[in-house]
Design a protein around this motif. Structure first.
Motif, PDB file in Angstrom:
ATOM      1  N   THR A   1      76.548 123.696  -5.833  1.00  0.00           N
ATOM      2  CA  THR A   1      77.354 123.383  -4.662  1.00  0.00           C
ATOM      3  C   THR A   1      78.674 122.712  -5.005  1.00  0.00           C
ATOM      4  OG1 THR A   1      76.211 121.262  -4.450  1.00  0.00           O
ATOM      5  CG2 THR A   1      75.311 123.119  -3.226  1.00  0.00           C
ATOM      6  N   ASP A   2      78.788 122.186  -6.217  1.00  0.00           N
ATOM      7  CA  ASP A   2      79.988 121.457  -6.602  1.00  0.00           C
ATOM      8  C   ASP A   2      80.195 121.635  -8.096  1.00  0.00           C
ATOM      9  OD1 ASP A   2      82.016 119.629  -7.109  1.00  0.00           O
ATOM     10  OD2 ASP A   2      81.289 118.231  -5.598  1.00  0.00           O
ATOM     11  N   SER A   3      81.397 122.042  -8.480  1.00  0.00           N
ATOM     12  CA  SER A   3      81.681 122.271  -9.892  1.00  0.00           C
ATOM     13  C   SER A   3      81.968 120.974 -10.639  1.00  0.00           C
ATOM     14  CB  SER A   3      82.888 123.217 -10.037  1.00  0.00           C
ATOM     15  OG  SER A   3      84.039 122.647  -9.429  1.00  0.00           O
ATOM     16  N   SER A   4      81.990 119.835  -9.921  1.00  0.00           N
ATOM     17  CA  SER A   4      82.268 118.560 -10.562  1.00  0.00           C
ATOM     18  C   SER A   4      81.149 118.179 -11.519  1.00  0.00           C
ATOM     19  CB  SER A   4      82.429 117.454  -9.510  1.00  0.00           C
ATOM     20  OG  SER A   4      83.488 117.741  -8.631  1.00  0.00           O
TER      21      SER A   4
ATOM     22  N   ALA B   1      87.864 117.475  -6.809  1.00  0.00           N
ATOM     23  CA  ALA B   1      88.963 118.334  -7.235  1.00  0.00           C
ATOM     24  C   ALA B   1      90.303 117.769  -6.777  1.00  0.00           C
ATOM     25  CB  ALA B   1      88.766 119.743  -6.683  1.00  0.00           C
ATOM     26  N   GLY B   2      91.246 117.688  -7.707  1.00  0.00           N
ATOM     27  CA  GLY B   2      92.586 117.224  -7.377  1.00  0.00           C
ATOM     28  C   GLY B   2      92.769 115.720  -7.426  1.00  0.00           C
TER      29      GLY B   2
ATOM     30  N   GLY C   1      93.880 104.279 -12.341  1.00  0.00           N
ATOM     31  CA  GLY C   1      94.203 103.185 -11.436  1.00  0.00           C
ATOM     32  C   GLY C   1      93.164 103.044 -10.334  1.00  0.00           C
ATOM     33  N   ARG C   2      93.591 102.621  -9.143  1.00  0.00           N
ATOM     34  CA  ARG C   2      92.692 102.459  -8.001  1.00  0.00           C
ATOM     35  C   ARG C   2      92.445 103.821  -7.362  1.00  0.00           C
ATOM     36  NH1 ARG C   2      91.586  97.900  -4.863  1.00  0.00           N
ATOM     37  NH2 ARG C   2      91.913  96.811  -6.845  1.00  0.00           N
ATOM     38  N   THR C   3      91.199 104.264  -7.372  1.00  0.00           N
ATOM     39  CA  THR C   3      90.865 105.580  -6.835  1.00  0.00           C
ATOM     40  C   THR C   3      89.432 105.552  -6.301  1.00  0.00           C
ATOM     41  OG1 THR C   3      90.813 107.958  -7.344  1.00  0.00           O
ATOM     42  CG2 THR C   3      90.165 106.459  -9.113  1.00  0.00           C
ATOM     43  N   TYR C   4      88.744 106.676  -6.286  1.00  0.00           N
ATOM     44  CA  TYR C   4      87.399 106.730  -5.717  1.00  0.00           C
ATOM     45  C   TYR C   4      86.578 107.799  -6.434  1.00  0.00           C
ATOM     46  CZ  TYR C   4      89.469 110.765  -3.430  1.00  0.00           C
ATOM     47  OH  TYR C   4      90.113 111.953  -3.201  1.00  0.00           O
TER      48      TYR C   4
END
Length: 238
Positions: free
Chosen positions: A31-34, A82-83, A88-91
């Motif tokens: 379901t997700d390529s991550s 994706a993208g 830094g500050r992210t999620y």
């Protein structure tokens, strides 16, 4: 309650053996390529292509999420989306294993520590930079603007494009390479087109390093743009 306790114990045994992780990654791939990782592997989500030699990555949660480690989310796997740049500050996205809790996101702080070059003393504009003019200092790259220099090889045949003060972070924009063509130079011109090449001379109307575009004026007075290929040699594509 006994069933839940037994399930948690069994799950932890399987998870510790890596069996549950493998099953979840297999299911997630549909379901997700991550890539899904554990909390201890969060640094592996940072793109290696962004890391200079000697870099180390530290990823921490911005704020602890009470769901992780509770009955709502006995064990968690994490993935980038994706993208999204892990910098830094992210999620990151959270997938709970052992419960039916829907996927959710948590904030993370990604620090990338690496040695970069800083100026040791005052450097005047036009001054050639040598190994004794700079030193390495470990900094968090996620807090720096792009263009920092982390390789001494970048100093080869370079001069300062502006005055630099002690402690200044060295950036590519602050360096100027050796000009192969200078304003007013008489240069050899190689004009190339499909199936032919013509030589000639012209006068440079600007300055250019290797591979840079420079404007030239031919003996007939025509203005052309070419690329500096060698000392006093400009190539013009027709």
């Amino acid at each position: 309650m006994k069933f839940l306790t037994f399930f948690n114990i069994a799950f932890r045994v399987l998870f510790g053996a890596g069996l549950v992780l493998g099953l979840v990654q297999t299911g997630a791939a549909q379901t997700d390529s991550s890539r899904w990782v554990t909390e201890a592997q969060l640094s592996e989500l940072v793109d290696p292509a962004l890391l200079p030699p000697g870099a180390s990555v530290d990823v921490k949660f911005v704020k602890a999420d009470e769901r992780i480690g509770s009955l709502q989310c006995p064990a968690a796997l994490f993935a980038n989306t994706a993208g999204n740049k892990m910098w830094g500050r992210t999620y990151v996205r959270v997938q709970c294993v052992g419960s039916d809790t829907a996927p959710f996101f948590v904030g993370v702080d990604v620090k990338v520590w690496a040695p970069v070059l800083v100026v040791k003393g005052t450097i005047q504009s036009g001054q050639t930079l040598g190994l004794n003019d700079v030193e390495f200092r470990t900094m968090d790259l996620s807090q720096l603007s792009h263009g920092w220099v982390s390789d001494l090889a970048h100093l080869n045949n370079k001069t300062a494009a502006r005055q630099l003060w002690p402690g200044t972070l060295l950036k590519h924009d602050y360096l100027r390479g050796q000009a192969l063509v200078k304003n007013g130079d008489t240069v050899k011109v190689m004009m190339k087109g499909p199936g032919f090449a013509i030589g000639g001379t012209a006068v440079a109307m600007g300055e250019a390093e290797l591979g840079e575009v420079v404007k030239i004026k031919t003996t007939q007075g025509k203005i052309l743009h070419g690329v500096a290929r060698d000392a006093l040699l400009v190539e013009v594509s027709l």
